[in-house]
Scaffold this motif. Structure first.
Motif: not given
Length: 175
Positions: A91, A98, A95
């Motif tokens: 997951y 981060l 993104e």
């Protein structure tokens, strides 16, 4: 005959079965989900080193070596928590941005270092999602041995941000 009784006890208590061999003699060591969770919680949330936990147990007349406690952590992380860790990692890679305050970069190549990074990451993510690390880890060690670890939907139900996490794992709001 003895093995089947041991397996029945293992299934009845929910204890994790750590099979060891010492000098060719098979030895079974059991640890309950809550004791494994408590050991990890004390080490990674409360910064209580394993040698101090060993001394605390000795004060109560319980003989648990810090090596045994370390083996529980390594076993729990490498057998069960790594599946959740890998799912969370997947997951994170999706993104766009981060940010992290701390890293668990492995400096030394020691046995158990990867297990420490996994456990630390799970506990810190639980805290960030307003979960009590002890109750959450206990829940995980009760659930993970009983699910298909290749089923991503089942793993997703155990992630710290999942809506299906039981209320007793959540820290009550102080409003």
């Amino acid at each position: 005959m003895l093995t089947s009784r041991i397996d029945q006890v293992y299934l009845a208590t929910g204890a994790t079965d750590l099979r060891k061999s010492i000098d060719g003699l098979a030895i079974l060591v059991f640890v309950s989900p809550s004791l494994m969770a408590y050991t990890m919680h004390r080490k990674y949330s409360e910064a209580i080193p394993l040698y101090r936990q060993e001394k605390e147990y000795q004060n109560f007349g319980i003989n648990l070596s810090h090596q045994n406690l370390a083996n529980w952590i390594i076993y729990g992380a490498n057998t069960w928590l790594k599946h959740l860790y890998n799912r969370m990692h997947g997951y994170l890679l999706k993104e766009p941005i981060l940010h992290a305050d701390e890293t668990t970069m492995q400096v030394l190549n020691e046995e158990g270092a990867q297990a420490s990074a996994i456990t630390y990451s799970i506990i810190e993510t639980a805290k960030a999602n307003n979960l009590n690390p002890f109750y959450y880890l206990t829940y995980l060690f009760e659930k993970l041995p009983n699910i298909d670890l290749d089923d991503m939907e089942e793993l997703d139900q155990l992630l710290p941000w999942s809506e299906s996490i039981p209320e007793n794992c959540k820290i009550p709001n102080k409003e």
